[in-house]
Scaffold this motif. Structure first.
Motif, PDB file in Angstrom:
ATOM      1  N   ASP A 102      -9.540  19.938  29.876  1.00  0.00           N
ATOM      2  CA  ASP A 102      -9.187  20.698  28.675  1.00  0.00           C
ATOM      3  C   ASP A 102     -10.420  21.395  28.099  1.00  0.00           C
ATOM      4  OD1 ASP A 102      -6.589  19.818  28.896  1.00  0.00           O
ATOM      5  OD2 ASP A 102      -6.789  18.231  27.398  1.00  0.00           O
ATOM      6  N   GLY A 103     -11.563  20.716  28.146  1.00  0.00           N
ATOM      7  CA  GLY A 103     -12.778  21.302  27.614  1.00  0.00           C
ATOM      8  C   GLY A 103     -13.238  22.524  28.383  1.00  0.00           C
ATOM      9  N   ILE A 104     -13.217  22.438  29.709  1.00  0.00           N
ATOM     10  CA  ILE A 104     -13.615  23.580  30.535  1.00  0.00           C
ATOM     11  C   ILE A 104     -12.586  24.705  30.407  1.00  0.00           C
ATOM     12  CG2 ILE A 104     -13.916  24.355  32.922  1.00  0.00           C
ATOM     13  CD1 ILE A 104     -16.351  22.952  31.758  1.00  0.00           C
ATOM     14  N   GLU A 105     -11.311  24.375  30.290  1.00  0.00           N
ATOM     15  CA  GLU A 105     -10.289  25.401  30.070  1.00  0.00           C
ATOM     16  C   GLU A 105     -10.587  26.187  28.802  1.00  0.00           C
ATOM     17  OE1 GLU A 105      -5.452  25.895  29.356  1.00  0.00           O
ATOM     18  OE2 GLU A 105      -6.296  23.918  29.775  1.00  0.00           O
ATOM     19  N   ASP A 106     -10.938  25.501  27.724  1.00  0.00           N
ATOM     20  CA  ASP A 106     -11.246  26.196  26.470  1.00  0.00           C
ATOM     21  C   ASP A 106     -12.472  27.075  26.604  1.00  0.00           C
ATOM     22  OD1 ASP A 106      -9.088  25.010  25.278  1.00  0.00           O
ATOM     23  OD2 ASP A 106     -10.241  23.643  24.005  1.00  0.00           O
ATOM     24  N   VAL A 107     -13.500  26.579  27.295  1.00  0.00           N
ATOM     25  CA  VAL A 107     -14.700  27.395  27.499  1.00  0.00           C
ATOM     26  C   VAL A 107     -14.354  28.656  28.278  1.00  0.00           C
ATOM     27  CG1 VAL A 107     -16.931  27.520  28.683  1.00  0.00           C
ATOM     28  CG2 VAL A 107     -16.333  25.481  27.356  1.00  0.00           C
ATOM     29  N   ALA A 108     -13.595  28.511  29.374  1.00  0.00           N
ATOM     30  CA  ALA A 108     -13.297  29.639  30.256  1.00  0.00           C
ATOM     31  C   ALA A 108     -12.332  30.644  29.620  1.00  0.00           C
ATOM     32  CB  ALA A 108     -12.716  29.125  31.574  1.00  0.00           C
ATOM     33  N   GLU A 109     -11.396  30.175  28.791  1.00  0.00           N
ATOM     34  CA  GLU A 109     -10.388  31.073  28.229  1.00  0.00           C
ATOM     35  C   GLU A 109     -10.808  31.722  26.914  1.00  0.00           C
ATOM     36  OE1 GLU A 109      -6.347  28.883  29.976  1.00  0.00           O
ATOM     37  OE2 GLU A 109      -6.629  29.173  27.819  1.00  0.00           O
ATOM     38  N   SER A 110     -11.536  30.977  26.087  1.00  0.00           N
ATOM     39  CA  SER A 110     -11.845  31.492  24.754  1.00  0.00           C
ATOM     40  C   SER A 110     -13.300  31.337  24.342  1.00  0.00           C
ATOM     41  CB  SER A 110     -10.965  30.789  23.713  1.00  0.00           C
ATOM     42  OG  SER A 110     -11.284  29.402  23.647  1.00  0.00           O
ATOM     43  N   GLY A 111     -14.083  30.630  25.153  1.00  0.00           N
ATOM     44  CA  GLY A 111     -15.467  30.387  24.774  1.00  0.00           C
ATOM     45  C   GLY A 111     -15.622  29.278  23.760  1.00  0.00           C
ATOM     46  N   ASP A 112     -14.547  28.587  23.430  1.00  0.00           N
ATOM     47  CA  ASP A 112     -14.581  27.485  22.476  1.00  0.00           C
ATOM     48  C   ASP A 112     -15.110  26.242  23.194  1.00  0.00           C
ATOM     49  OD1 ASP A 112     -13.990  25.311  20.801  1.00  0.00           O
ATOM     50  OD2 ASP A 112     -12.276  26.332  19.923  1.00  0.00           O
ATOM     51  N   ASP A 113     -16.174  25.645  22.673  1.00  0.00           N
ATOM     52  CA  ASP A 113     -16.784  24.514  23.385  1.00  0.00           C
ATOM     53  C   ASP A 113     -16.581  23.171  22.692  1.00  0.00           C
ATOM     54  OD1 ASP A 113     -18.900  24.325  21.352  1.00  0.00           O
ATOM     55  OD2 ASP A 113     -19.807  26.055  22.322  1.00  0.00           O
ATOM     56  N   ASP A 114     -15.744  23.109  21.652  1.00  0.00           N
ATOM     57  CA  ASP A 114     -15.567  21.845  20.921  1.00  0.00           C
ATOM     58  C   ASP A 114     -15.012  20.737  21.819  1.00  0.00           C
ATOM     59  OD1 ASP A 114     -16.540  23.010  18.639  1.00  0.00           O
ATOM     60  OD2 ASP A 114     -14.586  23.298  17.688  1.00  0.00           O
ATOM     61  N   ALA A 115     -13.973  21.050  22.580  1.00  0.00           N
ATOM     62  CA  ALA A 115     -13.352  20.026  23.437  1.00  0.00           C
ATOM     63  C   ALA A 115     -14.300  19.603  24.555  1.00  0.00           C
ATOM     64  CB  ALA A 115     -12.034  20.542  24.022  1.00  0.00           C
ATOM     65  N   PHE A 116     -15.051  20.550  25.094  1.00  0.00           N
ATOM     66  CA  PHE A 116     -16.013  20.207  26.149  1.00  0.00           C
ATOM     67  C   PHE A 116     -17.120  19.322  25.585  1.00  0.00           C
ATOM     68  CE2 PHE A 116     -19.440  21.886  29.239  1.00  0.00           C
ATOM     69  CZ  PHE A 116     -19.232  20.820  30.099  1.00  0.00           C
ATOM     70  N   GLU A 117     -17.585  19.646  24.375  1.00  0.00           N
ATOM     71  CA  GLU A 117     -18.595  18.803  23.751  1.00  0.00           C
ATOM     72  C   GLU A 117     -18.074  17.381  23.556  1.00  0.00           C
ATOM     73  OE1 GLU A 117     -21.496  18.575  19.809  1.00  0.00           O
ATOM     74  OE2 GLU A 117     -20.020  20.177  19.971  1.00  0.00           O
ATOM     75  N   ALA A 118     -16.805  17.260  23.162  1.00  0.00           N
ATOM     76  CA  ALA A 118     -16.212  15.930  22.988  1.00  0.00           C
ATOM     77  C   ALA A 118     -16.172  15.177  24.316  1.00  0.00           C
ATOM     78  CB  ALA A 118     -14.814  16.050  22.394  1.00  0.00           C
ATOM     79  N   GLU A 119     -15.892  15.892  25.422  1.00  0.00           N
ATOM     80  CA  GLU A 119     -15.885  15.256  26.739  1.00  0.00           C
ATOM     81  C   GLU A 119     -17.278  14.757  27.109  1.00  0.00           C
ATOM     82  OE1 GLU A 119     -12.216  18.032  28.465  1.00  0.00           O
ATOM     83  OE2 GLU A 119     -14.260  18.307  29.224  1.00  0.00           O
ATOM     84  N   VAL A 120     -18.296  15.565  26.805  1.00  0.00           N
ATOM     85  CA  VAL A 120     -19.668  15.148  27.102  1.00  0.00           C
ATOM     86  C   VAL A 120     -20.058  13.963  26.235  1.00  0.00           C
ATOM     87  CG1 VAL A 120     -22.097  15.842  27.014  1.00  0.00           C
ATOM     88  CG2 VAL A 120     -20.376  17.422  27.917  1.00  0.00           C
ATOM     89  N   MET A 121     -19.700  14.005  24.947  1.00  0.00           N
ATOM     90  CA  MET A 121     -20.037  12.890  24.060  1.00  0.00           C
ATOM     91  C   MET A 121     -19.364  11.601  24.509  1.00  0.00           C
ATOM     92  SD  MET A 121     -22.254  13.829  22.005  1.00  0.00           S
ATOM     93  CE  MET A 121     -23.008  15.388  21.577  1.00  0.00           C
ATOM     94  N   ASP A 122     -18.139  11.708  25.000  1.00  0.00           N
ATOM     95  CA  ASP A 122     -17.458  10.533  25.514  1.00  0.00           C
ATOM     96  C   ASP A 122     -18.196   9.991  26.742  1.00  0.00           C
ATOM     97  OD1 ASP A 122     -15.087   8.688  25.623  1.00  0.00           O
ATOM     98  OD2 ASP A 122     -14.793   9.690  27.539  1.00  0.00           O
ATOM     99  N   ALA A 123     -18.669  10.907  27.593  1.00  0.00           N
ATOM    100  CA  ALA A 123     -19.434  10.483  28.772  1.00  0.00           C
ATOM    101  C   ALA A 123     -20.752   9.834  28.367  1.00  0.00           C
ATOM    102  CB  ALA A 123     -19.688  11.679  29.690  1.00  0.00           C
ATOM    103  N   ILE A 124     -21.388  10.350  27.321  1.00  0.00           N
ATOM    104  CA  ILE A 124     -22.616   9.733  26.814  1.00  0.00           C
ATOM    105  C   ILE A 124     -22.326   8.315  26.343  1.00  0.00           C
ATOM    106  CG2 ILE A 124     -24.327   9.809  24.950  1.00  0.00           C
ATOM    107  CD1 ILE A 124     -24.273  12.866  25.169  1.00  0.00           C
ATOM    108  N   SER A 125     -21.217   8.145  25.637  1.00  0.00           N
ATOM    109  CA  SER A 125     -20.880   6.819  25.110  1.00  0.00           C
ATOM    110  C   SER A 125     -20.602   5.812  26.217  1.00  0.00           C
ATOM    111  CB  SER A 125     -19.665   6.917  24.182  1.00  0.00           C
ATOM    112  OG  SER A 125     -18.471   7.145  24.913  1.00  0.00           O
ATOM    113  N   GLN A 126     -20.173   6.311  27.383  1.00  0.00           N
ATOM    114  CA  GLN A 126     -19.895   5.432  28.514  1.00  0.00           C
ATOM    115  C   GLN A 126     -21.099   5.244  29.435  1.00  0.00           C
ATOM    116  OE1 GLN A 126     -15.874   5.870  30.395  1.00  0.00           O
ATOM    117  NE2 GLN A 126     -15.744   7.701  29.123  1.00  0.00           N
ATOM    118  N   GLY A 127     -22.208   5.910  29.104  1.00  0.00           N
ATOM    119  CA  GLY A 127     -23.405   5.785  29.926  1.00  0.00           C
ATOM    120  C   GLY A 127     -23.415   6.682  31.144  1.00  0.00           C
ATOM    121  N   TYR A 128     -22.554   7.718  31.156  1.00  0.00           N
ATOM    122  CA  TYR A 128     -22.474   8.631  32.295  1.00  0.00           C
ATOM    123  C   TYR A 128     -23.306   9.897  32.094  1.00  0.00           C
ATOM    124  CZ  TYR A 128     -18.285   5.841  33.349  1.00  0.00           C
ATOM    125  OH  TYR A 128     -17.401   4.826  33.591  1.00  0.00           O
TER     126      TYR A 128
END
Length: 300
Positions: free
Chosen positions: A69-95
């Motif tokens: 969903d995050g990459i879809e938003d970046v590619a379609e509208s340039g909106d990076d909020d969802a992608f940032e949330a995906e990265v933050m979730d990965a940070i929280s999991q140690g990935y």
């Protein structure tokens, strides 16, 4: 310039420089032009260059893979909020280790974005970046899972040609944003020279990665171990610093990387958490020798 380098690991203690780390300058220069990429729209531009450093436990996007969903938003509208949330979730999991967000300048087809002084840990040596080709249905450029430490050695200087990708989420072959969704969703595809698209096989951008410095294991291996207690805490948390180490500053971040408060410290002291809402935070401790320690704290 609005680069945000969130060197935060939420679920473990990180002593900066306790593993080999490298400092890089990373820049993207675009070469989007009408002779090679069709008749450009009058408002041709790029969305923010966004991404992360991470390990091989996660793939944020890749050719042949369905877009999140995050990459879809970046590619379609340039909106990076969802992608940032995906990265933050990965940070929280140690990935993942850090989030990047840098705008292109100027607002034009030929433009550039730079990430300066990026500190990469050997535990998170992979680089992923993305930016929308705007306006477009769902086209983007970027790099995915680029290993900056292949074979255990840091990459020195590297320049890579970038080509357009279709995220597989919206139909359309022209430079427009009003298009129906692709149903069923397709996969991310390299569309340089692909039939129907305005792009020939010429690159649309380049990324240059330049090694600035390598910080060895031994440089800060004797850094102090900060102890926090109690943790979780209700209002006050004690900080203990072993003798011989000087703590200059403590910065508290929320889970989105926003600074909640900053305080100066020396020796053994305490943190007043009474003004914080209950939840998980990150405390980053800065020493006078340049070392840092990052720890998760919990307010209850």
């Amino acid at each position: 310039m609005k680069t945000r380098l969130l060197l935060i690991t939420l679920l473990c203690t990180t002593i900066a420089f306790s593993q080999s780390r490298a400092i890089y300058n990373i820049s993207v220069q675009t070469t989007w032009n009408s002779p090679n990429h069709g008749t450009l729209p009058s408002n041709a531009h790029w969305s923010d260059l966004v991404g992360a450093t991470h390990n091989n436990s996660i793939v944020f996007w890749a050719e042949g893979q369905m877009a999140t969903d995050g990459i879809e938003d970046v590619a379609e509208s340039g909106d990076d909020d969802a992608f940032e949330a995906e990265v933050m979730d990965a940070i929280s999991q140690g990935y993942a280790d850090q989030w990047f967000d840098e705008d292109f300048s100027p607002f034009a087809a030929i433009s550039g974005a730079s990430l300066t002084g990026v500190e990469v840990s050997e535990d998170f040596p992979l680089l992923t970046l993305a930016s929308m080709i705007a306006p477009s249905p769902d086209w983007m450029i970027g790099v995915s899972n680029l290993d900056l430490r292949p074979g255990g050695n840091w990459v020195n200087n590297l320049t890579i040609d970038l080509f357009p990708y279709d995220a597989g989420t919206e139909n359309g072959f022209g430079y427009s944003t009003s298009n129906p969704s692709t149903n069923p969703q397709g996969v991310i595809t390299n569309i340089a020279g692909a039939s129907g698209y305005p792009f020939n096989s010429t690159r649309i951008a380049t990324i240059t990665i330049e090694l600035q410095q390598v910080l060895s294991v031994s440089e800060f291996e004797q850094v102090a171990d900060v102890k926090l207690y109690p943790n979780p805490a209700k209002d006050n948390m004690q900080i203990t610093i072993p003798n011989g180490f000087n703590l200059e500053q403590t910065v508290i971040y929320d889970v989105l990387g926003k600074v909640v408060f900053t305080t100066g410290n020396s020796g053994n002291t305490s943190l007043n958490l009474s003004q914080l809402n209950n939840g998980i935070y990150v405390a980053k401790f800065f020493f006078d020798d340049g070392a840092t320690i990052t720890k998760k704290i919990i307010k209850e």
